[in-house]
Design a protein around this motif. Structure first.
Motif, PDB file in Angstrom:
ATOM      1  N   LEU A  44       0.875  -1.052  -0.053  1.00 53.01           N
ATOM      2  CA  LEU A  44       0.003   0.054   0.056  1.00 53.01           C
ATOM      3  C   LEU A  44       0.708   1.232  -0.175  1.00 53.01           C
ATOM      4  O   LEU A  44       0.499   2.295  -0.645  1.00 53.01           O
ATOM      5  N   THR A  45       1.956   1.276   0.854  1.00 56.72           N
ATOM      6  CA  THR A  45       2.752   2.472   0.870  1.00 56.72           C
ATOM      7  C   THR A  45       3.781   2.519  -0.476  1.00 56.72           C
ATOM      8  O   THR A  45       3.713   3.698  -0.897  1.00 56.72           O
ATOM      9  N   LEU A  46       3.780   1.364  -1.072  1.00 52.90           N
ATOM     10  CA  LEU A  46       4.565   1.466  -2.499  1.00 52.90           C
ATOM     11  C   LEU A  46       3.620   1.966  -3.576  1.00 52.90           C
ATOM     12  O   LEU A  46       4.018   2.866  -4.224  1.00 52.90           O
ATOM     13  N   CYS A  47       2.372   1.820  -3.316  1.00 56.67           N
ATOM     14  CA  CYS A  47       1.332   2.455  -4.099  1.00 56.67           C
ATOM     15  C   CYS A  47       1.310   3.848  -4.191  1.00 56.67           C
ATOM     16  O   CYS A  47       1.359   4.410  -5.178  1.00 56.67           O
ATOM     17  N   PHE A  48       1.209   4.392  -2.904  1.00 55.87           N
ATOM     18  CA  PHE A  48       1.281   5.647  -2.524  1.00 55.87           C
ATOM     19  C   PHE A  48       2.574   6.414  -3.193  1.00 55.87           C
ATOM     20  O   PHE A  48       2.484   7.354  -3.569  1.00 55.87           O
ATOM     21  N   ALA A  49       3.665   5.550  -3.049  1.00 56.92           N
ATOM     22  CA  ALA A  49       4.995   6.373  -3.476  1.00 56.92           C
ATOM     23  C   ALA A  49       4.860   6.200  -4.877  1.00 56.92           C
ATOM     24  O   ALA A  49       5.624   7.332  -5.505  1.00 56.92           O
ATOM     25  N   VAL A  51       2.314   6.896  -6.964  1.00 55.95           N
ATOM     26  CA  VAL A  51       1.433   7.797  -7.379  1.00 55.95           C
ATOM     27  C   VAL A  51       2.188   9.438  -7.145  1.00 55.95           C
ATOM     28  O   VAL A  51       2.245  10.171  -7.932  1.00 55.95           O
ATOM     29  N   ALA A  52       2.960   9.365  -5.970  1.00 51.43           N
ATOM     30  CA  ALA A  52       3.781  10.277  -5.832  1.00 51.43           C
ATOM     31  C   ALA A  52       4.730  10.819  -6.715  1.00 51.43           C
ATOM     32  O   ALA A  52       4.956  11.961  -7.169  1.00 51.43           O
ATOM     33  N   SER A  53       5.516   9.657  -7.196  1.00 49.85           N
ATOM     34  CA  SER A  53       6.452   9.538  -8.365  1.00 49.85           C
ATOM     35  C   SER A  53       5.826  10.265  -9.699  1.00 49.85           C
ATOM     36  O   SER A  53       6.309  10.972 -10.454  1.00 49.85           O
ATOM     37  N   GLU A 103      12.192  11.785  -7.415  1.00 50.58           N
ATOM     38  CA  GLU A 103      12.561  10.627  -8.166  1.00 50.58           C
ATOM     39  C   GLU A 103      11.943  10.664  -9.493  1.00 50.58           C
ATOM     40  O   GLU A 103      12.197  10.557 -10.710  1.00 50.58           O
ATOM     41  N   GLY A 104      10.474  10.858  -9.227  1.00 55.04           N
ATOM     42  CA  GLY A 104       9.555  11.204 -10.481  1.00 55.04           C
ATOM     43  C   GLY A 104      10.075  12.470 -11.358  1.00 55.04           C
ATOM     44  O   GLY A 104       9.916  12.295 -12.403  1.00 55.04           O
ATOM     45  N   ALA A 105      10.306  13.579 -10.622  1.00 49.35           N
ATOM     46  CA  ALA A 105      10.825  14.706 -11.253  1.00 49.35           C
ATOM     47  C   ALA A 105      12.155  14.290 -11.926  1.00 49.35           C
ATOM     48  O   ALA A 105      12.438  14.769 -13.081  1.00 49.35           O
TER      49      ALA A 105
END
Length: 251
Positions: A44-49, A51-53, A103-105
């Motif tokens: 679940l935390t990975l999924c939120f990460a 989305v943030a990425s 990281e996404g940026a």
């Protein structure tokens, strides 16, 4: 040697009727409720990460913020997260989300290029990465405990090889064949890390290490590494096909 022998023993057992399939699903059911709850928190935390990425990549497309500074900021957030006590869960979760945004940026320029060439490439890369990640994670969960931990040594050796290849390429100039090798070999290495890290997380949970934020960070880095390589491969294939079409039109 023990890791290789256990691997061949498990492969032999897999060939004896339907015992392998029954045992693997039996192993999955035998996860304690604590371990099952921990894995749910991790993913679940990975999924939120993730989305943030994605939000970080979108911010780069809007504001052009991705680059060296966001990469350093991402590494700084990860280092800060790992230095904080696991009891400060809210602060560490916030740092994980911040690292994911940075990281996404950082991969935003690559994402922006994919959108400019063909938006379907970005979708295909994410779906392909998600399917691969899900399949290899499930394989690690359904396997016997510690069955694939020997992969850690191979993946570490492969990562070291990639590191020295990149240094050699930067010093002496890289060939196209070398770049392809680094791309596909790197994809293989990080797919192996998905299996290894999943089993390591399960083993640590059995031993009482329930730091779901740190474990989600580990899987997040694996996911991004695989996603970036799949995206580059699809972009490269699309560009080569477009060049072939142009040559045919000229002829």
């Amino acid at each position: 040697m023990e890791g290789y022998s256990s691997y061949f023993q498990s492969s032999t057992a897999a060939g004896n009727g339907n015992q392998w399939g029954y045992d693997t699903f039996k192993n999955f059911r035998h996860f304690s409720p604590i371990v099952q709850s921990h894995l749910q928190k991790v993913y679940l935390t990975l999924c939120f990460a993730l989305v943030a990425s994605a939000a970080g990549s979108y911010l780069h497309i809007l504001l052009n913020i991705g680059g060296l500074l966001t990469t350093l900021a991402c590494l700084g957030c990860m280092t800060w997260l790992l230095s904080i006590s696991p009891h400060e869960e809210r602060k560490r979760t916030g740092l994980l989300m911040a690292a994911a945004v940075f990281e996404g940026a950082s991969i935003g320029p690559l994402v922006q290029l994919a959108v400019a060439v063909d938006p379907s490439i970005l979708v295909s890369a994410f779906v392909g990465c998600a399917i691969a990640f899900g399949c290899f994670s499930a394989a690690a969960m359904l396997a016997r405990r510690q069955e694939y931990l020997w992969l850690g040594a191979l993946c570490s050796s492969g990562l070291s090889m990639l590191f020295w290849l990149q240094i050699a390429s930067s010093l002496f100039g890289g060939l196209t064949s070398t770049f392809k090798f680094e791309l596909y070999f790197g994809l293989l290495v990080f797919v192996g890390y998905i299996v290894f890290d999943t089993q390591m997380i399960i083993e640590k949970a059995h031993q009482g290490d329930l730091d779901h934020v740190k474990h989600a960070l580990t899987l997040f880095t694996d996911f991004i590494a695989v996603f970036v390589r799949i995206l580059i491969i699809l972009l490269k294939n699309s560009t080569e096909k477009e060049e072939e079409r142009k040559k045919k039109r000229r002829n």
